[in-house]
Scaffold this active site. Structure first.
Site, PDB file in Angstrom:
ATOM      1  N   SER A 155       0.833  -1.195   0.000  1.00  0.00           N
ATOM      2  CA  SER A 155       0.000   0.000   0.000  1.00  0.00           C
ATOM      3  C   SER A 155       0.878   1.259   0.000  1.00  0.00           C
ATOM      4  O   SER A 155       1.716   1.408  -0.875  1.00  0.00           O
ATOM      5  CB  SER A 155      -0.949  -0.078   1.204  1.00  0.00           C
ATOM      6  N   ASP A 182     -10.036  -6.006  -2.905  1.00  0.00           N
ATOM      7  CA  ASP A 182      -9.425  -4.948  -2.089  1.00  0.00           C
ATOM      8  C   ASP A 182     -10.349  -3.728  -2.095  1.00  0.00           C
ATOM      9  O   ASP A 182     -10.694  -3.202  -3.155  1.00  0.00           O
ATOM     10  CB  ASP A 182      -8.067  -4.604  -2.728  1.00  0.00           C
ATOM     11  N   HIS A 188      -7.479  -6.101   1.267  1.00  0.00           N
ATOM     12  CA  HIS A 188      -6.274  -5.287   1.444  1.00  0.00           C
ATOM     13  C   HIS A 188      -5.462  -5.711   2.674  1.00  0.00           C
ATOM     14  O   HIS A 188      -4.417  -5.157   2.937  1.00  0.00           O
ATOM     15  CB  HIS A 188      -6.720  -3.820   1.622  1.00  0.00           C
TER      16      HIS A 188
HETATM   17  N1  LIG Z   1      -8.721   3.435   7.579  1.00  0.00           N
HETATM   18  C1  LIG Z   1      -8.454   2.140   8.020  1.00  0.00           C
HETATM   19  C2  LIG Z   1      -7.594   1.362   7.035  1.00  0.00           C
HETATM   20  C3  LIG Z   1      -6.145   1.335   7.263  1.00  0.00           C
HETATM   21  C4  LIG Z   1      -5.479   0.215   6.483  1.00  0.00           C
HETATM   22  O1  LIG Z   1      -6.121  -0.578   5.749  1.00  0.00           O
HETATM   23  N2  LIG Z   1      -4.178   0.090   6.630  1.00  0.00           N
HETATM   24  C5  LIG Z   1      -3.466  -0.983   5.969  1.00  0.00           C
HETATM   25  C6  LIG Z   1      -2.369  -0.388   5.107  1.00  0.00           C
HETATM   26  S1  LIG Z   1      -3.030   0.790   3.967  1.00  0.00           S
HETATM   27  C7  LIG Z   1      -2.819  -1.884   6.995  1.00  0.00           C
HETATM   28  O2  LIG Z   1      -1.833  -2.544   6.724  1.00  0.00           O
HETATM   29  N3  LIG Z   1      -3.377  -1.901   8.212  1.00  0.00           N
HETATM   30  C8  LIG Z   1      -2.816  -2.616   9.321  1.00  0.00           C
HETATM   31  C9  LIG Z   1      -3.183  -4.050   9.451  1.00  0.00           C
HETATM   32  O3  LIG Z   1      -4.062  -4.553   8.727  1.00  0.00           O
HETATM   33  O4  LIG Z   1      -2.539  -4.721  10.295  1.00  0.00           O
HETATM   34  C10 LIG Z   1      -7.912   2.146   9.439  1.00  0.00           C
HETATM   35  O5  LIG Z   1      -7.545   3.202   9.953  1.00  0.00           O
HETATM   36  O6  LIG Z   1      -7.859   1.070  10.038  1.00  0.00           O
END
Ligand SMILES: N[C@@H](CCC(=O)N[C@@H](CS)C(=O)NCC(=O)O)C(=O)O
EC number: 3.1.2.12
Length: 249
Positions: A149, A193, A227
């Site tokens: 991402s 995603d 995602h």
């Molecule tokens: N807006 C959402 C989405 C954030 C999101 O999807 N982050 C991804 C990277 S863009 C991620 O890797 N999140 C951490 C995880 O899933 O451990 C949030 O704040 O939780």
């Protein structure tokens, strides 16, 4: 530069560790994770830098991606830093999830109030590799970069702005102006995603530029995957092997 060990766990025959240090670029304490494969006990090893996405810390990749067994098998150290400076008191840094804390975008900010702390590009391309090379059994001539991402984009801008520095590439953005050594891109994209359906990810642009520029890219649209780190976990072995092909050549 002094490193403080925050944690150390035996993992996949090696060690998964987390360290903290005072960052010169970011002017705050920063944490990064480092996986030391068994091979690192006796040999210098290549290093794969993994840079994570929005809202992540150094923990997400090491606890969710399941990368350690493949990294151990291929004798690769994996370094996963935090995604932004923290606690610097920059105005507005905690106002939203997609800018500021947890969202440094791997760029060097040029404007106030961000420019003295938000220097993640210099941190991941210079300060962190020097720290790793000075303190761990790393081969400085063999490094590569990958991410997810915001970090997938970060990996490609780091690679494109430093031709030849990284041995393999794995990202999701345009490569139209690239004139360095050959690239070899492995790109996985979940078909379900949520950011793809919101048109925030544009893999078709990358494919178009790569075919025009004859840059080899393997693009895999993975049905049913979203995602999340469940998606990353499912394909991380292929990505470690992709990097190992170049790092161990
Ligand atoms: N807006 C959402 C989405 C954030 C999101 O999807 N982050 C991804 C990277 S863009 C991620 O890797 N999140 C951490 C995880 O899933 O451990 C949030 O704040 O939780």
């Amino acid at each position: 530069m002094a490193l403080t060990q925050v944690s150390s766990n035996k993992c996949a025959g090696g060690f998964q560790k987390v360290f903290e240090h005072d960052s010169v670029e970011l002017k705050c304490k920063m944490k990064f994770a480092v996986f030391l494969p068994p091979k690192a006990e006796t040999h210098k090893c290549p290093v794969l830098y993994w840079i994570s996405g929005l809202t992540c810390t150094e923990q997400n990749f090491i606890t969710k991606a399941g990368s350690q067994l493949a990294a151990a098998d291929n004798g690769i150290m994996v370094v996963a830093p935090d995604t932004s400076p923290r606690g610097c008191g920059v105005e507005g840094e905690d106002d939203g999830w997609d800018l500021g804390t947890g969202a440094g975008f791997y760029v060097d900010a040029t404007q106030e109030p961000w420019k003295s702390n938000y220097r993640m590009y210099s941190y991941v391309t210079r300060e962190l590799p020097k720290l790793i090379n000075d303190n761990f059994p790393a081969d400085p001539e063999r490094m590569s970069i990958s991410g997810h991402s915001m970090g997938g984009h970060g990996a490609l801008i780091c690679a494109l702005k430093n031709p030849g520095k990284y041995k393999a590439y794995d990202a999701t953005v345009l490569a139209s102006g690239y004139a360095g050594p050959p690239l070899d891109i492995l790109l996985d994209q979940g078909r379900d995603d949520q950011f793809l359906s919101a048109s925030q990810l544009l893999p078709d642009n990358l494919i178009a530029v790569c075919s025009e520029k004859k840059i080899p890219v393997v693009f895999r649209l993975q049905p049913g995957y979203d995602h999340s780190y469940f998606f990353i976990y499912s394909f991380i072995n292929d990505h470690i092997k992709h990097h190992a092909k170049y790092l161990n050549a």
